[in-house]
Enzyme design. Structure first.
Site, mmCIF file in Angstrom:
data_model
loop_
_atom_site.group_PDB
_atom_site.id
_atom_site.type_symbol
_atom_site.label_atom_id
_atom_site.label_comp_id
_atom_site.label_asym_id
_atom_site.label_seq_id
_atom_site.Cartn_x
_atom_site.Cartn_y
_atom_site.Cartn_z
ATOM 1 N N HIS A 83 0.839 -1.207 0.000
ATOM 2 C CA HIS A 83 0.000 0.000 0.000
ATOM 3 C C HIS A 83 0.873 1.255 0.000
ATOM 4 O O HIS A 83 0.681 2.172 -0.817
ATOM 5 C CB HIS A 83 -0.904 -0.030 1.230
ATOM 6 C CG HIS A 83 -1.714 1.209 1.444
ATOM 7 N ND1 HIS A 83 -3.067 1.262 1.210
ATOM 8 C CD2 HIS A 83 -1.375 2.453 1.889
ATOM 9 C CE1 HIS A 83 -3.512 2.482 1.484
ATOM 10 N NE2 HIS A 83 -2.502 3.216 1.905
ATOM 11 N N GLU A 84 1.844 1.305 0.922
ATOM 12 C CA GLU A 84 2.721 2.481 1.014
ATOM 13 C C GLU A 84 3.617 2.594 -0.212
ATOM 14 O O GLU A 84 3.935 3.703 -0.658
ATOM 15 C CB GLU A 84 3.576 2.405 2.286
ATOM 16 C CG GLU A 84 2.790 2.382 3.585
ATOM 17 C CD GLU A 84 1.889 3.594 3.758
ATOM 18 O OE1 GLU A 84 2.197 4.659 3.183
ATOM 19 O OE2 GLU A 84 0.861 3.470 4.459
ATOM 20 N N HIS B 185 1.861 4.501 -2.887
ATOM 21 C CA HIS B 185 2.026 5.953 -2.723
ATOM 22 C C HIS B 185 3.399 6.402 -3.229
ATOM 23 O O HIS B 185 3.518 7.403 -3.950
ATOM 24 C CB HIS B 185 1.904 6.345 -1.252
ATOM 25 C CG HIS B 185 0.531 6.198 -0.680
ATOM 26 N ND1 HIS B 185 -0.592 6.754 -1.260
ATOM 27 C CD2 HIS B 185 0.101 5.575 0.450
ATOM 28 C CE1 HIS B 185 -1.651 6.472 -0.517
ATOM 29 N NE2 HIS B 185 -1.263 5.751 0.522
ATOM 30 N N ASP C 248 -5.896 8.469 3.598
ATOM 31 C CA ASP C 248 -5.829 8.861 2.187
ATOM 32 C C ASP C 248 -7.083 9.604 1.748
ATOM 33 O O ASP C 248 -7.019 10.492 0.894
ATOM 34 C CB ASP C 248 -5.627 7.625 1.308
ATOM 35 C CG ASP C 248 -4.338 6.889 1.657
ATOM 36 O OD1 ASP C 248 -3.345 7.565 1.994
ATOM 37 O OD2 ASP C 248 -4.328 5.650 1.598
#
Length: 374
Positions: free
Chosen positions: A59-60, A63, A162
């Site tokens: 997930h990170e 980003h 987010d």
């Protein structure tokens, strides 16, 4: 991040795990084993935690890679018991870019859901996937549920999730960025209060109340962070740095450096050996070291090597962000590999006072930074 250990690199980005994450892992494994699950059950629960946090890393990383597309590096990714944090060097320049970067993380979880769910359905079928109590099936089902929860939770319209950044990006396409941040932050605070009230008085769930407190402070911190950045907007590092400053060699003794510090107001001293910058020595570190060490010992014992190196062409807002992240109130400014200035938070504050004064009198007000510590 303090209290973290580096466990590797992914896509060129340092990956760190905070010691409290290992505490959580041990608590889950031992707790499951001692409450009837046995050690086999404890190991399965531990494996689930590791699998979940692998999804958090992905997930990170979503980003980080989206930010890299716009030329924004990521300092590192850290794993904490409450999730992961990707520290970007700066905010995206445009609302459209922030929207893409904010959505990239939840999009990764949606892809994990689609791929893992699709494969599981194809192999097991809906009945087994939803109803089987076998260890392997239960593991997959829990992992799917956690990823779904991550999507929903992260898309809440509140900082630091987010969804708060998505909301701000959408608002900023039509109104001022600062106003968009304040609106998104206030919505986040309202949502946080609602979560805390529901958690405490309706569902009697302290975890939900804790999340509400976490969201409230996250929204407040984001608003303060953006307000601080806007203070420095349009000012470059070259306008705020000291150009006359003292340097040290790594062969100086603590006693000699203490004497130099008594004759100067400079808060930190770059260390240069044979023309090469090695780090910074701070007043507070020398004073603390002299309480327990001999004044004849080398000052290199207290030299900090992780102080940010600020390019002379950088925006002041980015430089201050890097200094705050490193918990350093001073940093060396570089033109290539050569230190050409010293940046301090104290000097920046004085510069801002001078700029406001100049704006009030309609006269330009650049502070004489090169002589402040003379």
């Amino acid at each position: 991040m303090y209290g973290s250990w580096k466990i590797g690199r992914v896509a060129g980005i340092g990956l760190y795990v905070h010691w409290t994450f290992l505490l959580l892992l041990a608590w889950v494994v031992i707790g499951t084993a001692l409450t009837g699950g046995g050690w086999a059950g404890g190991l399965v629960s531990g494996a689930l935690i590791i699998a979940v946090f692998t999804c958090v890393v992905l997930h990170e990383l979503g980003h980080a890679l989206a930010a890299r597309r716009y030329g924004i590096p990521t300092r590192d990714i850290s794993l904490l018991p409450i999730g992961g944090v990707a520290r970007l060097e700066r905010l995206p320049d445009k609302p459209e870019q922030e929207l893409v970067v904010a959505l990239a993380g939840p999009a990764v979880n949606v892809v994990i859901l689609a791929v893992l769910g699709g494969i599981s359905l194809a192999i097991l079928g809906p009945a087994q996937l939803l109803g089987s109590s076998r260890v392997g099936v239960d593991f997959i089902r829990n992992l799917l549920m956690v990823n779904a929860a991550m999507v929903v939770f992260n898309m809440l319209p509140a900082f630091p999730m987010d969804g708060g950044r998505v909301l701000r990006a959408v608002l900023a396409m039509g109104i001022d960025y600062g106003r968009a941040t304040n609106i998104a932050a206030n919505i986040g605070k309202g949502l946080a209060v609602a979560l805390a009230i529901v958690g405490l008085f309706w569902l009697e769930n302290p975890i939900l109340a804790f999340i509400g407190v976490f969201v409230f402070f996250g929204a407040n911190n984001e608003a303060r962070f953006v307000a601080e950045r806007r203070k420095y907007q349009g000012i470059r590092v070259a306008d705020a740095m000291l150009t006359h400053f003292q340097t040290l060699s790594g062969f100086e003794t603590l006693g000699n450096v203490a004497g130099m510090m008594l004759r100067s107001l400079q808060p930190a001293f770059p260390v240069i050996n044979r023309g090469v910058y090695e780090g910074m020595v701070f007043r507070s570190d020398v004073a603390e070291a002299l309480q327990t060490r001999s004044p004849f010992e080398s000052v290199s014992l207290v030299m900090r090597r992780t102080v940010p190196r600020i390019p002379v062409t950088a925006e002041l807002s980015d430089a201050v962000g890097a200094m705050r992240a490193a918990q350093s109130d001073s940093a060396a400014v570089f033109d290539g590999v050569t230190p050409v200035g010293l940046l301090t938070l104290q000097n920046i504050d004085l510069l801002l006072v001078n700029v406001r004064r100049g704006a009030a009198t309609s006269t330009p007000g650049r502070i004489a930074t090169e002589s402040m510590y003379a």
